[in-house]
Enzyme design. Sequence first.
Site, PDB file in Angstrom:
ATOM      1  N   HIS A 270       0.819  -1.212   0.000  1.00  0.00           N
ATOM      2  CA  HIS A 270       0.000   0.000   0.000  1.00  0.00           C
ATOM      3  C   HIS A 270       0.853   1.262   0.000  1.00  0.00           C
ATOM      4  O   HIS A 270       2.069   1.223   0.213  1.00  0.00           O
ATOM      5  CB  HIS A 270      -0.929   0.002   1.216  1.00  0.00           C
ATOM      6  CG  HIS A 270      -0.222   0.027   2.544  1.00  0.00           C
ATOM      7  ND1 HIS A 270       0.266   1.183   3.118  1.00  0.00           N
ATOM      8  CD2 HIS A 270       0.095  -0.965   3.407  1.00  0.00           C
ATOM      9  CE1 HIS A 270       0.832   0.917   4.276  1.00  0.00           C
ATOM     10  NE2 HIS A 270       0.755  -0.399   4.476  1.00  0.00           N
ATOM     11  N   CYS A 286       3.078  -4.781   6.966  1.00  0.00           N
ATOM     12  CA  CYS A 286       2.704  -4.499   5.588  1.00  0.00           C
ATOM     13  C   CYS A 286       3.882  -3.930   4.801  1.00  0.00           C
ATOM     14  O   CYS A 286       4.894  -3.530   5.360  1.00  0.00           O
ATOM     15  CB  CYS A 286       1.529  -3.532   5.546  1.00  0.00           C
ATOM     16  SG  CYS A 286      -0.040  -4.291   6.031  1.00  0.00           S
TER      17      CYS A 286
END
Length: 310
Positions: A270, A286
């Site tokens: 992301h 992440c």
Amino acid sequence: MFKPTQSSNRRKLLIGAASSLALMGLAGPGLAQTAGGYDDARLYKDQNGQLYRKRAGQYVPYGGPVVNGRPVEDPSAALDADEYARRRAERYGEPPPQGAPAVEARPAPKQAGYPVPERPVDNGPVDYARAYGPVEGEPFTVPPIPYKKFNQTFLRAEVDYRTNEAPGTIVVDPRAHFLYLVLPNGRARRYGVGVGKQGFSWSGAATVNSKQAWPDWYPPKEMIERRPDLKSQVSKLQSGVGVPGGSGNPLGARAMYLWQNNKDTLFRIHGTTEPQSIGKSVSSGCIRMINQDAIDLFSRVEVGAKVVVL
């Protein structure tokens, strides 16, 4: 940004069709697939109400039309093998490997409802002033990045890269803080990334199950308890308690959702509101990118793409 141990609690994958999502006329045992390459004509939904269909034994998000609780066999809802091969050849200059699965022609339904701006893929030399300038046409502001102040190693580049992975595969090297999008002929598009700090890192193979523009973020309860500052940021959203999509959302302008064995890993690739963290091990697991890089990667990666984290 999430713990994989929460996956079984967060999403009990596919609790089956609700009573209103009945089977439409199924073919006999000798005709296993319906139009669009699905295994059957049933709709499934998870605890959050997301609809799925089953293809090649895997559950894929379904965003097509539904009439009387039944999926409408819309030819545009999925790519057939010929169209998949054509698009792959157009993008990578070579046909897909034998037996490669079809991919979704449309992205999964969006959490925040923001449309994905159409952006042409630029395969020319990287012009950093343009690549890291402000991004126009977005529902929220994407400010320019002072790329000259960055470690130039972590800026977007096309590089030599030898791998046995097929073009279109994403390979993440957490130790070097690089993400590679594999291209044909021993080349790759390389991006600098921020990765999980000690105790939050992970490795293995996954699949890009869906892609979202300006997604909502749903931090696990444990993270909210660990970081009291989040309590003032979260609110009740359509899928739980979270932070709505926008310029202040930690997932940034784009997110790609990684699944393993038909289950959400709770890990994402992301964008970020902290571009200074690129090249560091600071996240809760992440893989974060500069927003401009996340937008660029998003436009090149197909739903269904393989992701390998070394």
